[in-house]
Design a protein around this motif. Sequence first.
Motif, PDB file in Angstrom:
ATOM      1  N   TYR A 173      17.437  17.590  62.208  1.00 41.17           N
ATOM      2  CA  TYR A 173      16.900  16.252  61.992  1.00 41.17           C
ATOM      3  C   TYR A 173      16.631  15.955  60.518  1.00 41.17           C
ATOM      4  O   TYR A 173      16.505  14.790  60.124  1.00 41.17           O
ATOM      5  CB  TYR A 173      15.625  16.037  62.810  1.00 41.17           C
ATOM      6  CG  TYR A 173      14.509  17.022  62.545  1.00 41.17           C
ATOM      7  CD1 TYR A 173      13.674  16.892  61.430  1.00 41.17           C
ATOM      8  CD2 TYR A 173      14.278  18.078  63.410  1.00 41.17           C
ATOM      9  CE1 TYR A 173      12.651  17.789  61.190  1.00 41.17           C
ATOM     10  CE2 TYR A 173      13.252  18.979  63.176  1.00 41.17           C
ATOM     11  CZ  TYR A 173      12.442  18.836  62.076  1.00 41.17           C
ATOM     12  OH  TYR A 173      11.434  19.733  61.842  1.00 41.17           O
ATOM     13  N   ALA A 176      19.624  14.199  59.346  1.00 37.61           N
ATOM     14  CA  ALA A 176      19.603  12.815  59.815  1.00 37.61           C
ATOM     15  C   ALA A 176      18.640  11.977  58.977  1.00 37.61           C
ATOM     16  O   ALA A 176      18.916  10.819  58.637  1.00 37.61           O
ATOM     17  CB  ALA A 176      19.200  12.770  61.291  1.00 37.61           C
ATOM     18  N   ARG A 206      23.283  17.675  70.520  1.00 47.74           N
ATOM     19  CA  ARG A 206      22.323  16.617  70.176  1.00 47.74           C
ATOM     20  C   ARG A 206      22.476  16.191  68.727  1.00 47.74           C
ATOM     21  O   ARG A 206      22.460  15.002  68.397  1.00 47.74           O
ATOM     22  CB  ARG A 206      20.903  17.109  70.431  1.00 47.74           C
ATOM     23  CG  ARG A 206      19.830  16.070  70.167  1.00 47.74           C
ATOM     24  CD  ARG A 206      18.448  16.648  70.408  1.00 47.74           C
ATOM     25  NE  ARG A 206      17.406  15.710  70.049  1.00 47.74           N
ATOM     26  CZ  ARG A 206      16.119  16.010  70.043  1.00 47.74           C
ATOM     27  NH1 ARG A 206      15.718  17.222  70.390  1.00 47.74           N
ATOM     28  NH2 ARG A 206      15.213  15.112  69.695  1.00 47.74           N
ATOM     29  N   GLU A 210      23.716  12.482  67.120  1.00 53.88           N
ATOM     30  CA  GLU A 210      22.914  11.758  66.133  1.00 53.88           C
ATOM     31  C   GLU A 210      23.704  11.501  64.863  1.00 53.88           C
ATOM     32  O   GLU A 210      23.686  10.390  64.305  1.00 53.88           O
ATOM     33  CB  GLU A 210      21.644  12.546  65.815  1.00 53.88           C
ATOM     34  CG  GLU A 210      20.744  11.917  64.766  1.00 53.88           C
ATOM     35  CD  GLU A 210      20.192  10.576  65.189  1.00 53.88           C
ATOM     36  OE1 GLU A 210      19.852   9.772  64.295  1.00 53.88           O
ATOM     37  OE2 GLU A 210      20.113  10.306  66.405  1.00 53.88           O
ATOM     38  N   ARG A 214      24.874   7.796  63.284  1.00 56.67           N
ATOM     39  CA  ARG A 214      24.505   7.365  61.925  1.00 56.67           C
ATOM     40  C   ARG A 214      25.739   7.084  61.082  1.00 56.67           C
ATOM     41  O   ARG A 214      25.753   6.148  60.280  1.00 56.67           O
ATOM     42  CB  ARG A 214      23.612   8.418  61.264  1.00 56.67           C
ATOM     43  CG  ARG A 214      22.227   8.470  61.865  1.00 56.67           C
ATOM     44  CD  ARG A 214      21.308   9.425  61.141  1.00 56.67           C
ATOM     45  NE  ARG A 214      20.017   9.493  61.824  1.00 56.67           N
ATOM     46  CZ  ARG A 214      18.984   8.708  61.544  1.00 56.67           C
ATOM     47  NH1 ARG A 214      19.086   7.806  60.590  1.00 56.67           N
ATOM     48  NH2 ARG A 214      17.851   8.823  62.210  1.00 56.67           N
ATOM     49  N   TYR A 259      22.233   1.179  66.990  1.00 61.52           N
ATOM     50  CA  TYR A 259      20.835   1.490  67.314  1.00 61.52           C
ATOM     51  C   TYR A 259      20.129   0.322  68.008  1.00 61.52           C
ATOM     52  O   TYR A 259      18.914   0.334  68.156  1.00 61.52           O
ATOM     53  CB  TYR A 259      20.077   1.875  66.040  1.00 61.52           C
ATOM     54  CG  TYR A 259      20.432   3.235  65.508  1.00 61.52           C
ATOM     55  CD1 TYR A 259      19.783   4.387  65.963  1.00 61.52           C
ATOM     56  CD2 TYR A 259      21.421   3.399  64.548  1.00 61.52           C
ATOM     57  CE1 TYR A 259      20.097   5.644  65.473  1.00 61.52           C
ATOM     58  CE2 TYR A 259      21.750   4.657  64.051  1.00 61.52           C
ATOM     59  CZ  TYR A 259      21.090   5.768  64.520  1.00 61.52           C
ATOM     60  OH  TYR A 259      21.407   7.022  64.041  1.00 61.52           O
TER      61      TYR A 259
END
Length: 286
Positions: A173, A176, A206, A210, A214, A259
């Motif tokens: 993350y 991200a 996962r 993501e 993006r 999103y």
Amino acid sequence: MTRSLKITGLFLALVIAYYGTFNHLTSQRAQYLEDNFMDYTLPSALTGPASLEFKGLSSDYLLFKFMAFLGGRVQAISDNDPRYGSYIFSTLDTITDLDPYYWDAYLFAEMFLAWSGHPEKANQILEKAMIHRPDDYRPPYYIGFNNHLFLKDSKTASQYLMKAARLPGCPYYIGALAARLSVFSFQHKDGIVFLEEMLKNTTDKRARREFELRITTMKILDFLEGKITEFNERFGHFPKQLEELVSAGLIRQIPEDPYKGQFVIMGNGRVYTTSKMLAYPAKKKK
């Protein structure tokens, strides 16, 4: 007999006077130390040669002394007393000079400097950690964090978080987040290249979902801004709404935000998404 009693009485009087004076001086000393800043750490230019081959032991001692001194002064640090900022920096700088691999000292720099109004000084020490701990993702992560939260510099924050994301053990993350901050600093192409590189080296499903989301969003932002530049070159001003790009024949339709937000044009001609590139879970049907 009388003489012995006198000696005994004098001895007892001296003992009582000693303890009375000792307790008074102890309380006065404690009050003086509380009211006055009394601690100092010699620079590594002096402590290094004096430590000989025991630099690691010296750094341990200095960190213990540092923790003992600050133990009862947390409130003073929170009140941003400038003396503490200088003392904390000089002490941790010396400790990390003596032992540049000592992670606890770097962690204290983040805890006591960044969070007490001295993020630049914290970053200065953490830069040293990046040199001596090149495979540790935490130093560039904390520097990126400090730049984002305390210094409000999304561009620099994104660059350091990208460095952290490339190191072993870094949670996905953070990559991200680095890409998201690159959007806020309008570095779309840098963010796309970075995420595509991360995608090639990621097997976590996962994380891949993501990153792909993006990348798609950032490519749309980059595409729209290119069309806005083309519109400005043709008409001499920026469009106020994306619908103007459709009317001008530059795009067929306004793309959907992956999103589930909306793309809008800012005053400087840059494109922003109301979703802030944050994924929200779908609401369950009742």
